[in-house]
Design a protein around this motif. Sequence first.
Motif, mmCIF file in Angstrom:
data_model
loop_
_atom_site.group_PDB
_atom_site.id
_atom_site.type_symbol
_atom_site.label_atom_id
_atom_site.label_comp_id
_atom_site.label_asym_id
_atom_site.label_seq_id
_atom_site.Cartn_x
_atom_site.Cartn_y
_atom_site.Cartn_z
ATOM 1 N N MET A 1 1.167 -0.993 -0.376
ATOM 2 C CA MET A 1 -0.168 0.421 0.107
ATOM 3 C C MET A 1 0.439 1.348 0.104
ATOM 4 O O MET A 1 2.001 1.364 0.975
ATOM 5 C CB MET A 1 -0.720 -0.249 1.036
ATOM 6 N N THR A 2 0.813 2.147 -0.670
ATOM 7 C CA THR A 2 1.488 3.460 -1.014
ATOM 8 C C THR A 2 0.709 4.762 -0.611
ATOM 9 O O THR A 2 -0.700 4.245 0.210
ATOM 10 C CB THR A 2 1.443 3.781 -2.054
ATOM 11 N N PRO A 3 1.707 5.500 -0.499
ATOM 12 C CA PRO A 3 1.162 6.636 1.517
ATOM 13 C C PRO A 3 -0.148 7.312 0.248
ATOM 14 O O PRO A 3 -1.223 7.605 0.947
ATOM 15 C CB PRO A 3 2.459 7.663 0.570
ATOM 16 N N VAL A 4 -0.180 7.345 -0.959
ATOM 17 C CA VAL A 4 -1.420 7.672 -1.366
ATOM 18 C C VAL A 4 -2.484 6.752 -1.738
ATOM 19 O O VAL A 4 -4.021 7.262 -1.311
ATOM 20 C CB VAL A 4 -1.281 8.157 -2.748
ATOM 21 N N GLU A 5 -2.407 5.638 -1.388
ATOM 22 C CA GLU A 5 -3.012 4.540 -1.744
ATOM 23 C C GLU A 5 -4.075 4.344 -0.029
ATOM 24 O O GLU A 5 -5.402 4.482 0.402
ATOM 25 C CB GLU A 5 -3.170 3.136 -1.542
ATOM 26 N N LEU A 6 -3.032 4.469 1.297
ATOM 27 C CA LEU A 6 -3.057 4.788 2.628
ATOM 28 C C LEU A 6 -4.512 5.866 2.990
ATOM 29 O O LEU A 6 -4.934 5.541 3.521
ATOM 30 C CB LEU A 6 -2.249 4.555 2.837
ATOM 31 N N SER A 7 -3.665 6.967 2.402
ATOM 32 C CA SER A 7 -4.933 8.181 2.285
ATOM 33 C C SER A 7 -6.215 7.883 2.338
ATOM 34 O O SER A 7 -6.507 8.230 2.710
ATOM 35 C CB SER A 7 -3.937 9.413 1.132
ATOM 36 N N ARG A 8 -6.273 7.442 0.898
ATOM 37 C CA ARG A 8 -7.257 6.841 1.024
ATOM 38 C C ARG A 8 -8.284 5.701 2.058
ATOM 39 O O ARG A 8 -9.735 6.596 1.983
ATOM 40 C CB ARG A 8 -7.156 6.454 -1.007
ATOM 41 N N THR A 9 -7.406 5.377 2.600
ATOM 42 C CA THR A 9 -7.669 4.120 3.138
ATOM 43 C C THR A 9 -8.675 5.296 4.284
ATOM 44 O O THR A 9 -9.449 4.824 4.860
ATOM 45 C CB THR A 9 -6.714 3.337 3.252
ATOM 46 N N VAL A 10 -7.134 5.793 5.296
ATOM 47 C CA VAL A 10 -7.802 6.726 5.916
ATOM 48 C C VAL A 10 -9.131 7.750 5.611
ATOM 49 O O VAL A 10 -10.461 7.672 7.106
ATOM 50 C CB VAL A 10 -6.570 7.809 6.228
ATOM 51 N N LEU A 11 -9.443 7.734 4.583
ATOM 52 C CA LEU A 11 -10.438 8.493 4.203
ATOM 53 C C LEU A 11 -12.148 7.477 4.348
ATOM 54 O O LEU A 11 -12.845 7.905 4.941
ATOM 55 C CB LEU A 11 -10.594 9.736 2.782
ATOM 56 N N CYS A 12 -11.704 6.551 3.433
ATOM 57 C CA CYS A 12 -12.669 5.665 3.447
ATOM 58 C C CYS A 12 -13.344 5.099 5.403
ATOM 59 O O CYS A 12 -14.488 5.120 5.492
ATOM 60 C CB CYS A 12 -12.134 4.489 2.976
ATOM 61 N N ALA A 13 -12.164 5.599 6.113
ATOM 62 C CA ALA A 13 -12.333 4.783 7.720
ATOM 63 C C ALA A 13 -13.519 5.668 8.139
ATOM 64 O O ALA A 13 -14.241 5.749 8.411
ATOM 65 C CB ALA A 13 -11.289 4.841 8.215
ATOM 66 N N VAL A 14 -12.595 7.351 7.476
ATOM 67 C CA VAL A 14 -13.741 8.929 8.486
ATOM 68 C C VAL A 14 -15.233 8.497 7.564
ATOM 69 O O VAL A 14 -15.503 8.703 8.496
ATOM 70 C CB VAL A 14 -12.411 9.926 8.126
ATOM 71 N N ARG A 15 -15.104 7.979 6.347
ATOM 72 C CA ARG A 15 -16.802 8.203 5.984
ATOM 73 C C ARG A 15 -17.708 7.095 6.819
ATOM 74 O O ARG A 15 -18.297 7.115 6.695
ATOM 75 C CB ARG A 15 -16.387 8.312 4.523
ATOM 76 N N ARG A 16 -16.827 6.056 6.908
ATOM 77 C CA ARG A 16 -17.512 5.037 6.986
ATOM 78 C C ARG A 16 -18.291 5.668 9.049
ATOM 79 O O ARG A 16 -19.694 5.467 9.553
ATOM 80 C CB ARG A 16 -16.861 3.949 7.663
ATOM 81 N N ALA A 17 -17.151 5.847 9.663
ATOM 82 C CA ALA A 17 -17.146 6.715 11.222
ATOM 83 C C ALA A 17 -18.885 7.931 11.401
ATOM 84 O O ALA A 17 -19.445 7.351 11.869
ATOM 85 C CB ALA A 17 -15.719 6.965 11.485
ATOM 86 N N ARG A 74 -9.816 -2.024 10.344
ATOM 87 C CA ARG A 74 -10.346 -3.085 9.859
ATOM 88 C C ARG A 74 -10.335 -2.890 8.604
ATOM 89 O O ARG A 74 -10.589 -3.873 7.563
ATOM 90 C CB ARG A 74 -12.102 -2.771 9.897
ATOM 91 N N GLU A 75 -9.515 -2.637 7.665
ATOM 92 C CA GLU A 75 -9.499 -2.508 5.862
ATOM 93 C C GLU A 75 -8.304 -2.700 5.845
ATOM 94 O O GLU A 75 -7.403 -3.446 6.422
ATOM 95 C CB GLU A 75 -8.984 -0.380 5.959
ATOM 96 N N PRO A 76 -8.859 -3.911 4.560
ATOM 97 C CA PRO A 76 -7.873 -4.500 3.850
ATOM 98 C C PRO A 76 -6.007 -4.042 3.951
ATOM 99 O O PRO A 76 -6.037 -2.687 3.818
ATOM 100 C CB PRO A 76 -7.916 -4.733 3.176
ATOM 101 N N GLY A 77 -5.048 -4.626 4.743
ATOM 102 C CA GLY A 77 -3.343 -3.625 4.332
ATOM 103 C C GLY A 77 -3.057 -3.565 5.331
ATOM 104 O O GLY A 77 -2.000 -3.465 5.723
ATOM 105 N N VAL A 78 -3.550 -3.307 6.597
ATOM 106 C CA VAL A 78 -3.703 -2.486 7.961
ATOM 107 C C VAL A 78 -3.584 -4.109 8.700
ATOM 108 O O VAL A 78 -4.422 -4.606 9.451
ATOM 109 C CB VAL A 78 -5.089 -1.334 8.687
#
Length: 362
Positions: A1-17, A74-78
Motif C-alpha cells: 500500500m502506497t502513501p496515496v492508497e493509505l490516504s484514501r484508506t484513511v478517508l474511507c474510514a472517516v466516511r464510515r465513522a 478493519r481495512e484490508p492491508g492494515v
Amino acid sequence: MTPVELSRTVLCAVRRAVDQGELGGVSVPDRAVVAPPGPGGCGDYATGIALRLAGAARRPALDVAEVLRTYIAREPGVADVTVTGPGFLNITLAGGASGELVKAVLQQGPRYGHGDTLAGQVVELRVPYDTRAEIVADTLVRIVATQGGRAEVRHAEPVNLRPVPAPEDPAPLGHDAARWALLHPAPHDRPRISADHLLQRESNPLFRVRYAHARTRALHRNAATLGYSSDHTGERSASASAVLVGAGAPVGAGTHAGPAARHTSAPLQASDPTPGEADLLAALAEYPLALRLAARHRAPDRLARHLVVTADALLGFQHVVLPLGDEKPSAAHRARLALAEAAGAVLAGGLSLLGISAPEYL
C-alpha cells in the motif's frame, strides 16, 4: 500500500465513522496527510486526521482517534493502528510496507509522488524581470503540474513571486549549477553564486545529489555484471531492518552519511539490520509530501532539500547493495538493489523537475 492508497484508506474510514453517526458534525475532508511517524511514533505511517476533525466533532482529538482507530484497523492491508501523543494515528501495514513502497516507486517511475492536491486549479505566477524569479517560476510550472494544477507565468503587477535576487549573474556556473544555486536556497535567502557549486566534494549538495544518482546507475550495471538484477516483486530483503515494520521505532531515526561513509567489509547476516535502509525508505516515503509542499507553498527549495536528504541516505546505504568478498548474490541483494534503483528514480525525477540533469556516470 502506497502513501496515496493509505490516504484514501484513511478517508474511507472517516466516511464510515461519519455514516455510522460516530462523528457527528464532521464533513469528510478531501484528503488525509500520511507520512512516516515522527519522534514518539511507531509503525509505518502516521496521520493527524483526528486532530484536524476534533473541532468539528466537538470531541477531544484522542476520542476521535480512538473512533477512527477501530475503522482503520478493519481495512484490508492494515495490520495494526496505535494512538500516540495528542491523537496521532500510527498505522502498521500488513505484508511489509517497505517492499510495497519500493515496488510502487519502480512501477510509477517519474510519476511517483504525483497527486491531485491542485487538481483543476490555475496558479497565476506574476514575476518581475529577474533571473531568479524567472527560474523559480519555470520550475514551479512543472512542480504544480505534478499535483494536477496548471501554472501560468506572467510579467505583471502586482508581483506575487519575488525571491531575493541573485547578487550576480549565475550563468558562468553552467546550466545545472546555476539553476541549483538559484533553487536550493529558500526564497527569502540570498543565493550564493560561487564556484563551490562546481566542486566534486562532499560539502557540495548538488554534487552529492548527482553523484548519488550516478551511484544507483553504477550499482545496476555492476549487479548485471555479477549476473543478477533487482527484485521488483516488492518482497522485503531477508536483512531488512526491524524498525520499519511494527517495531515501534520512528522511521528516519538514523543518521545520514555522505559519499565517504564508512562501512564494513564483513558480510551481513540475515538477522542484521541493513545499514541506512531506514533512512532511505523514509526519504522515499516522504517524497510525495515534499512535492505537495513545494507546489502548495510555491517553494522549489523544499524539493531540492529533500533530494539532498534522499541522496545522503542512498550514499549511506550503497555499500551493502552488492555482494562482498565471496558472497553470492541472494534475494537480500536483489531487494537492496531494488531499493537503490527506487532511490535513483526519485533522484532523477526530482532533478528533472528542477531542470537539472541526472548523470549516468560521475
